[in-house]
Design a protein around this motif. Structure first.
Motif, PDB file in Angstrom:
ATOM      1  N   ASN A  13       0.831  -1.219   0.000  1.00 31.98           N
ATOM      2  CA  ASN A  13       0.000   0.000   0.000  1.00 31.98           C
ATOM      3  C   ASN A  13       0.860   1.261   0.000  1.00 31.98           C
ATOM      4  O   ASN A  13       0.548   2.239  -0.680  1.00 31.98           O
ATOM      5  CB  ASN A  13      -0.949  -0.013   1.195  1.00 31.98           C
ATOM      6  CG  ASN A  13      -1.981  -1.116   1.076  1.00 31.98           C
ATOM      7  OD1 ASN A  13      -2.333  -1.538  -0.017  1.00 31.98           O
ATOM      8  ND2 ASN A  13      -2.457  -1.600   2.208  1.00 31.98           N
ATOM      9  N   PHE A  14       1.950   1.248   0.764  1.00 36.00           N
ATOM     10  CA  PHE A  14       2.871   2.385   0.811  1.00 36.00           C
ATOM     11  C   PHE A  14       3.462   2.625  -0.572  1.00 36.00           C
ATOM     12  O   PHE A  14       3.568   3.765  -1.029  1.00 36.00           O
ATOM     13  CB  PHE A  14       3.976   2.095   1.832  1.00 36.00           C
ATOM     14  CG  PHE A  14       4.820   3.282   2.193  1.00 36.00           C
ATOM     15  CD1 PHE A  14       4.547   4.014   3.339  1.00 36.00           C
ATOM     16  CD2 PHE A  14       5.895   3.670   1.408  1.00 36.00           C
ATOM     17  CE1 PHE A  14       5.330   5.114   3.684  1.00 36.00           C
ATOM     18  CE2 PHE A  14       6.684   4.757   1.738  1.00 36.00           C
ATOM     19  CZ  PHE A  14       6.396   5.477   2.890  1.00 36.00           C
ATOM     20  N   GLU A  70      13.219   8.895   7.078  1.00 37.88           N
ATOM     21  CA  GLU A  70      12.479   9.109   8.330  1.00 37.88           C
ATOM     22  C   GLU A  70      11.020   8.654   8.184  1.00 37.88           C
ATOM     23  O   GLU A  70      10.469   8.022   9.085  1.00 37.88           O
ATOM     24  CB  GLU A  70      12.536  10.588   8.743  1.00 37.88           C
ATOM     25  CG  GLU A  70      13.910  11.058   9.189  1.00 37.88           C
ATOM     26  CD  GLU A  70      14.912  11.189   8.036  1.00 37.88           C
ATOM     27  OE1 GLU A  70      14.505  11.538   6.886  1.00 37.88           O
ATOM     28  OE2 GLU A  70      16.102  10.916   8.258  1.00 37.88           O
ATOM     29  N   GLN A  71      10.408   8.965   7.051  1.00 32.17           N
ATOM     30  CA  GLN A  71       9.029   8.516   6.812  1.00 32.17           C
ATOM     31  C   GLN A  71       8.952   6.996   6.767  1.00 32.17           C
ATOM     32  O   GLN A  71       8.014   6.399   7.294  1.00 32.17           O
ATOM     33  CB  GLN A  71       8.490   9.093   5.501  1.00 32.17           C
ATOM     34  CG  GLN A  71       8.246  10.576   5.537  1.00 32.17           C
ATOM     35  CD  GLN A  71       7.949  11.123   4.150  1.00 32.17           C
ATOM     36  OE1 GLN A  71       8.635  10.803   3.178  1.00 32.17           O
ATOM     37  NE2 GLN A  71       6.914  11.962   4.060  1.00 32.17           N
ATOM     38  N   LEU A  72       9.929   6.401   6.149  1.00 33.54           N
ATOM     39  CA  LEU A  72       9.970   4.938   6.070  1.00 33.54           C
ATOM     40  C   LEU A  72      10.129   4.339   7.467  1.00 33.54           C
ATOM     41  O   LEU A  72       9.447   3.369   7.817  1.00 33.54           O
ATOM     42  CB  LEU A  72      11.131   4.511   5.166  1.00 33.54           C
ATOM     43  CG  LEU A  72      10.998   3.179   4.465  1.00 33.54           C
ATOM     44  CD1 LEU A  72       9.776   3.150   3.548  1.00 33.54           C
ATOM     45  CD2 LEU A  72      12.255   2.886   3.661  1.00 33.54           C
ATOM     46  N   ILE A  80      13.311  -3.794   7.697  1.00 34.53           N
ATOM     47  CA  ILE A  80      12.856  -3.414   6.356  1.00 34.53           C
ATOM     48  C   ILE A  80      13.576  -2.140   5.911  1.00 34.53           C
ATOM     49  O   ILE A  80      14.108  -2.066   4.803  1.00 34.53           O
ATOM     50  CB  ILE A  80      11.326  -3.223   6.310  1.00 34.53           C
ATOM     51  CG1 ILE A  80      10.613  -4.554   6.560  1.00 34.53           C
ATOM     52  CG2 ILE A  80      10.895  -2.618   4.964  1.00 34.53           C
ATOM     53  CD1 ILE A  80       9.099  -4.433   6.719  1.00 34.53           C
ATOM     54  N   CYS A  81      13.599  -1.157   6.785  1.00 35.45           N
ATOM     55  CA  CYS A  81      14.214   0.134   6.444  1.00 35.45           C
ATOM     56  C   CYS A  81      15.699  -0.007   6.140  1.00 35.45           C
ATOM     57  O   CYS A  81      16.209   0.606   5.192  1.00 35.45           O
ATOM     58  CB  CYS A  81      14.005   1.132   7.577  1.00 35.45           C
ATOM     59  SG  CYS A  81      12.259   1.478   7.891  1.00 35.45           S
ATOM     60  N   GLU A  82      16.405  -0.826   6.924  1.00 30.47           N
ATOM     61  CA  GLU A  82      17.835  -1.026   6.690  1.00 30.47           C
ATOM     62  C   GLU A  82      18.088  -1.691   5.339  1.00 30.47           C
ATOM     63  O   GLU A  82      19.018  -1.319   4.617  1.00 30.47           O
ATOM     64  CB  GLU A  82      18.433  -1.868   7.813  1.00 30.47           C
ATOM     65  CG  GLU A  82      18.523  -1.110   9.120  1.00 30.47           C
ATOM     66  CD  GLU A  82      18.787  -2.015  10.328  1.00 30.47           C
ATOM     67  OE1 GLU A  82      19.093  -3.218  10.133  1.00 30.47           O
ATOM     68  OE2 GLU A  82      18.680  -1.509  11.453  1.00 30.47           O
TER      69      GLU A  82
END
Length: 179
Positions: A13-14, A70-72, A80-82
């Motif tokens: 969705n993102f 930052e949003q992530l 996930i972000c890394e």
């Protein structure tokens, strides 16, 4: 935190929201078709919610998109972000970028899936771009292939197919130029 299928669904969705209104470089297809294909490949070859989520998100931090790290981080677990940050192309030097990827087997799988998804659509690209991308993608894959044999084999199959298409298109373009 354990990454779950719910995180992969949220990443889907993102991705749709982050790439809304964007199209692929040389076609009118929605940009989201690319990360969706990457996530599909990762689901097929890996199946982990972490890989699938990162597949959906792998391009949102790159130039031309409005998402920040930052949003992530506000929306997804650190794992996930890394992974998304690792595969995001900040390096201008391809060798340094590939070296950074090679340190993480999940990043290798994600990048090879990204290469496959890009190579699959090269027939839509201008001939000159196709040649440059085929060369660069083969270099990248060869540096990472030992990290993920099944995906690397799938990449080489698709790469060879697109190379044949490129050669035919290039010969046709030269013939048209001479007539």
């Amino acid at each position: 935190m354990q990454v779950t299928p719910a995180h992969a669904s949220a990443a889907r969705n993102f991705c749709l929201h982050a790439h809304e209104g964007q199209t692929r470089k040389y076609s009118a297809k929605p940009y989201s078709t690319h990360p969706f294909r990457v996530a599909e490949l990762l689901n097929l070859y890996d199946g982990s919610p972490l890989s699938v989520a990162a597949g959906y998100l792998h391009d949102v931090l790159e130039a031309g998109f409005d998402t920040t790290l930052e949003q992530l981080r506000e929306a997804f677990p650190a794992e996930i972000c890394e992974l998304v940050e690792r595969v995001s192309r900040y390096e201008t030097c391809l060798a340094r970028y590939v070296g950074k990827l090679a340190q993480c087997p999940l990043a290798c799988r994600l990048k090879i899936a990204d290469l496959i998804a890009n190579v699959e659509t090269l027939h839509l690209e201008p001939v000159q771009f196709s040649y440059r991308y085929l060369t660069k993608s083969l270099y990248t894959d060869r540096q990472l292939a030992h990290k993920n044999t099944p995906l690397a084999a799938a990449f080489l199959t698709e790469w060879r197919k697109q190379r044949r298409i490129y050669k035919t298109r290039n010969e046709h373009t030269k013939a048209l130029a001479c007539s």
